[in-house]
Design a protein around this motif. Structure first.
Motif, PDB file in Angstrom:
ATOM      1  N   GLY A  45       0.792  -1.214   0.000  1.00 59.79           N
ATOM      2  CA  GLY A  45       0.000   0.000   0.000  1.00 59.79           C
ATOM      3  C   GLY A  45       0.828   1.270   0.000  1.00 59.79           C
ATOM      4  O   GLY A  45       0.269   2.375   0.038  1.00 59.79           O
ATOM      5  N   TYR A  46       2.143   1.113  -0.034  1.00 56.74           N
ATOM      6  CA  TYR A  46       3.066   2.259  -0.035  1.00 56.74           C
ATOM      7  C   TYR A  46       4.023   2.144  -1.215  1.00 56.74           C
ATOM      8  O   TYR A  46       4.283   1.048  -1.696  1.00 56.74           O
ATOM      9  N   SER A  47       4.542   3.291  -1.652  1.00 54.97           N
ATOM     10  CA  SER A  47       5.607   3.286  -2.653  1.00 54.97           C
ATOM     11  C   SER A  47       6.582   4.413  -2.332  1.00 54.97           C
ATOM     12  O   SER A  47       6.227   5.392  -1.671  1.00 54.97           O
ATOM     13  N   VAL A  48       7.823   4.246  -2.801  1.00 54.77           N
ATOM     14  CA  VAL A  48       8.860   5.251  -2.561  1.00 54.77           C
ATOM     15  C   VAL A  48       9.689   5.443  -3.825  1.00 54.77           C
ATOM     16  O   VAL A  48       9.605   4.661  -4.771  1.00 54.77           O
ATOM     17  N   SER A  49      10.499   6.483  -3.798  1.00 56.30           N
ATOM     18  CA  SER A  49      11.496   6.710  -4.840  1.00 56.30           C
ATOM     19  C   SER A  49      12.719   7.310  -4.183  1.00 56.30           C
ATOM     20  O   SER A  49      12.627   7.919  -3.111  1.00 56.30           O
ATOM     21  N   ARG A  50      13.872   7.114  -4.823  1.00 58.05           N
ATOM     22  CA  ARG A  50      15.107   7.700  -4.295  1.00 58.05           C
ATOM     23  C   ARG A  50      15.938   8.186  -5.477  1.00 58.05           C
ATOM     24  O   ARG A  50      16.946   7.616  -5.852  1.00 58.05           O
ATOM     25  N   GLU A  51      15.468   9.262  -6.060  1.00 57.38           N
ATOM     26  CA  GLU A  51      16.141   9.829  -7.236  1.00 57.38           C
ATOM     27  C   GLU A  51      17.314  10.718  -6.835  1.00 57.38           C
ATOM     28  O   GLU A  51      18.225  10.942  -7.633  1.00 57.38           O
ATOM     29  N   LYS A  52      17.268  11.251  -5.632  1.00 58.64           N
ATOM     30  CA  LYS A  52      18.345  12.093  -5.124  1.00 58.64           C
ATOM     31  C   LYS A  52      18.757  11.614  -3.739  1.00 58.64           C
ATOM     32  O   LYS A  52      17.938  11.110  -2.977  1.00 58.64           O
ATOM     33  N   LYS A  53      19.994  11.818  -3.402  1.00 61.86           N
ATOM     34  CA  LYS A  53      20.511  11.363  -2.122  1.00 61.86           C
ATOM     35  C   LYS A  53      19.760  12.011  -0.962  1.00 61.86           C
ATOM     36  O   LYS A  53      19.515  11.384   0.069  1.00 61.86           O
ATOM     37  N   GLU A  54      19.388  13.268  -1.134  1.00 60.00           N
ATOM     38  CA  GLU A  54      18.812  14.002  -0.016  1.00 60.00           C
ATOM     39  C   GLU A  54      17.302  13.836   0.120  1.00 60.00           C
ATOM     40  O   GLU A  54      16.714  14.347   1.067  1.00 60.00           O
ATOM     41  N   SER A  55      16.653  13.141  -0.807  1.00 59.15           N
ATOM     42  CA  SER A  55      15.196  13.091  -0.819  1.00 59.15           C
ATOM     43  C   SER A  55      14.674  11.657  -0.889  1.00 59.15           C
ATOM     44  O   SER A  55      15.167  10.842  -1.680  1.00 59.15           O
ATOM     45  N   PHE A  56      13.645  11.375  -0.094  1.00 62.99           N
ATOM     46  CA  PHE A  56      13.075  10.014  -0.055  1.00 62.99           C
ATOM     47  C   PHE A  56      11.569  10.130   0.192  1.00 62.99           C
ATOM     48  O   PHE A  56      11.078   9.834   1.276  1.00 62.99           O
ATOM     49  N   PRO A  57      10.800  10.523  -0.815  1.00 61.69           N
ATOM     50  CA  PRO A  57       9.355  10.697  -0.622  1.00 61.69           C
ATOM     51  C   PRO A  57       8.614   9.377  -0.504  1.00 61.69           C
ATOM     52  O   PRO A  57       8.989   8.391  -1.158  1.00 61.69           O
ATOM     53  N   LEU A  58       7.580   9.389   0.296  1.00 62.98           N
ATOM     54  CA  LEU A  58       6.720   8.216   0.507  1.00 62.98           C
ATOM     55  C   LEU A  58       5.324   8.521  -0.010  1.00 62.98           C
ATOM     56  O   LEU A  58       4.737   9.535   0.365  1.00 62.98           O
ATOM     57  N   THR A  59       4.811   7.646  -0.882  1.00 61.22           N
ATOM     58  CA  THR A  59       3.438   7.782  -1.361  1.00 61.22           C
ATOM     59  C   THR A  59       2.563   6.732  -0.680  1.00 61.22           C
ATOM     60  O   THR A  59       2.883   5.534  -0.704  1.00 61.22           O
ATOM     61  N   VAL A  60       1.499   7.209  -0.080  1.00 63.53           N
ATOM     62  CA  VAL A  60       0.504   6.319   0.523  1.00 63.53           C
ATOM     63  C   VAL A  60      -0.594   6.149  -0.521  1.00 63.53           C
ATOM     64  O   VAL A  60      -1.297   7.111  -0.853  1.00 63.53           O
ATOM     65  N   THR A  61      -0.714   4.975  -1.069  1.00 65.23           N
ATOM     66  CA  THR A  61      -1.646   4.754  -2.167  1.00 65.23           C
ATOM     67  C   THR A  61      -3.040   4.382  -1.656  1.00 65.23           C
ATOM     68  O   THR A  61      -3.223   4.073  -0.472  1.00 65.23           O
ATOM     69  N   SER A  62      -3.980   4.364  -2.583  1.00 64.20           N
ATOM     70  CA  SER A  62      -5.357   4.011  -2.221  1.00 64.20           C
ATOM     71  C   SER A  62      -5.458   2.547  -1.790  1.00 64.20           C
ATOM     72  O   SER A  62      -6.446   2.146  -1.171  1.00 64.20           O
ATOM     73  N   ALA A  63      -4.441   1.767  -2.098  1.00 64.02           N
ATOM     74  CA  ALA A  63      -4.431   0.359  -1.700  1.00 64.02           C
ATOM     75  C   ALA A  63      -4.183   0.190  -0.200  1.00 64.02           C
ATOM     76  O   ALA A  63      -4.453  -0.881   0.354  1.00 64.02           O
ATOM     77  N   GLN A  64      -3.702   1.251   0.441  1.00 61.23           N
ATOM     78  CA  GLN A  64      -3.476   1.204   1.891  1.00 61.23           C
ATOM     79  C   GLN A  64      -4.790   1.547   2.566  1.00 61.23           C
ATOM     80  O   GLN A  64      -5.204   2.709   2.596  1.00 61.23           O
ATOM     81  N   LYS A  65      -5.468   0.543   3.098  1.00 58.35           N
ATOM     82  CA  LYS A  65      -6.834   0.708   3.606  1.00 58.35           C
ATOM     83  C   LYS A  65      -6.914   1.318   4.995  1.00 58.35           C
ATOM     84  O   LYS A  65      -7.966   1.775   5.422  1.00 58.35           O
ATOM     85  N   ASN A  66      -5.810   1.328   5.691  1.00 60.07           N
ATOM     86  CA  ASN A  66      -5.790   1.899   7.041  1.00 60.07           C
ATOM     87  C   ASN A  66      -4.595   2.825   7.183  1.00 60.07           C
ATOM     88  O   ASN A  66      -3.638   2.515   7.897  1.00 60.07           O
ATOM     89  N   PRO A  67      -4.618   3.969   6.494  1.00 62.14           N
ATOM     90  CA  PRO A  67      -3.421   4.800   6.431  1.00 62.14           C
ATOM     91  C   PRO A  67      -3.234   5.731   7.628  1.00 62.14           C
ATOM     92  O   PRO A  67      -2.163   6.321   7.770  1.00 62.14           O
ATOM     93  N   THR A  68      -4.241   5.886   8.472  1.00 60.82           N
ATOM     94  CA  THR A  68      -4.134   6.827   9.584  1.00 60.82           C
ATOM     95  C   THR A  68      -3.032   6.393  10.534  1.00 60.82           C
ATOM     96  O   THR A  68      -3.106   5.321  11.137  1.00 60.82           O
ATOM     97  N   ALA A  69      -2.018   7.226  10.659  1.00 61.72           N
ATOM     98  CA  ALA A  69      -0.861   6.915  11.498  1.00 61.72           C
ATOM     99  C   ALA A  69       0.084   8.111  11.496  1.00 61.72           C
ATOM    100  O   ALA A  69      -0.106   9.078  10.767  1.00 61.72           O
ATOM    101  N   PHE A  70       1.107   8.000  12.322  1.00 58.69           N
ATOM    102  CA  PHE A  70       2.184   8.988  12.388  1.00 58.69           C
ATOM    103  C   PHE A  70       3.347   8.401  11.602  1.00 58.69           C
ATOM    104  O   PHE A  70       3.799   7.281  11.885  1.00 58.69           O
ATOM    105  N   TYR A  71       3.822   9.135  10.582  1.00 60.19           N
ATOM    106  CA  TYR A  71       4.864   8.624   9.703  1.00 60.19           C
ATOM    107  C   TYR A  71       6.190   9.339  10.006  1.00 60.19           C
ATOM    108  O   TYR A  71       6.252  10.574  10.026  1.00 60.19           O
ATOM    109  N   LEU A  72       7.205   8.539  10.196  1.00 58.40           N
ATOM    110  CA  LEU A  72       8.521   9.062  10.552  1.00 58.40           C
ATOM    111  C   LEU A  72       9.546   8.692   9.492  1.00 58.40           C
ATOM    112  O   LEU A  72       9.642   7.533   9.088  1.00 58.40           O
ATOM    113  N   CYS A  73      10.306   9.683   9.085  1.00 60.07           N
ATOM    114  CA  CYS A  73      11.413   9.479   8.168  1.00 60.07           C
ATOM    115  C   CYS A  73      12.711   9.562   8.961  1.00 60.07           C
ATOM    116  O   CYS A  73      12.800  10.318   9.945  1.00 60.07           O
TER     117      CYS A  73
END
Lengths: 112, 112
Positions: free
Chosen positions: A63-91
């Motif tokens: 239910g999640y996806s990521v990319s790492r195109e740059k060393k300094e950046s690591f975005p997280l996508t919460v997709t519609s497939a994640q049925k229980n997304p409510t939470a605290f997300y820590l990088c």
């Protein structure tokens, strides 16, 4: 001032919507991580990346996806497939093996 | 898989007393351990770490003890202050990739 920055602080998702959480670090760390934290619970690993253009699934990657195109950046996508997304997300980031993790201030994701 | 756990989910202490937070780990291959402090709505902050070739390490008002025989880790906080109120996590590096495994956390409440 070196550190790891997460944005936004609060995020709301509508049903069926994908949302992306931002994580940027200027510590020159190679490794970056995403953890999910539910109320009163510990940290569970979603995805991690040890080097640019490479990443691995953690314990709860569905239910999640990521990319790492740059060393300094690591975005997280919460997709519609994640049925229980409510939470605290820590990088987090770290230098290399045996290194302690440095955490951002977190993003609280809620479902509308 | 093997994981880190905690004995006490909530610990309440009087201001000025010493606090002891415990952590049990089950992976004998783990050779690096960290304690983190997390205040409400924030990311975890590094407190102190210890490698398996040591059994004690001291910081400012904090001491970490490692007993490899019984796979036990503890964090001692001297003269506990209201600002110490938080959730404390132990984490282990079990040599399974470039990541840490976190325990469930202990909430420390300091009574004035």
């Amino acid at each position: 001032d070196g550190g790891i920055t997460q944005s936004p602080k609060y995020l709301f998702r509508k049903e069926g919507q994908n949302v992306t959480l931002s994580c940027e670090q200027n510590l020159n760390h190679d490794a970056m991580y995403w953890y999910r934290q539910d109320p009163g619970q510990g940290l569970r690993l979603i995805y991690y990346s040890q080097i640019v253009n490479d990443f691995q699934k953690g314990d709860i990657a569905e239910g999640y996806s990521v990319s790492r195109e740059k060393k300094e950046s690591f975005p997280l996508t919460v997709t519609s497939a994640q049925k229980n997304p409510t939470a605290f997300y820590l990088c987090a980031s770290s230098t290399a093996r045996k290194g302690k993790l440095f955490f951002g201030s977190g993003t609280q994701l809620s479902v509308l | 898989g093997e994981s880190v756990g905690l004995h006490l989910p909530t610990l309440s202490v009087q201001e000025g007393d010493n606090s002891i937070i415990n952590c049990a780990y089950s992976n004998s291959a783990s050779d690096y351990f960290i304690w983190y402090k997390q205040e409400s709505g924030k990311g975890p902050q590094f407190i102190i770490d210890i490698r398996s070739n040591m059994d004690k390490r001291q910081g400012q008002r904090v001491t970490v003890l490692l007993n490899k025989t019984v796979k036990h880790l503890s964090l001692q906080i001297a003269a506990t202050q209201p600002g110490d109120s938080a959730v404390y996590f132990c984490a282990e590096d079990n040599n399974a990739g470039n990541m840490l495994t976190f325990g469930g956390g202990t909430r420390l409440m300091v009574k004035p």
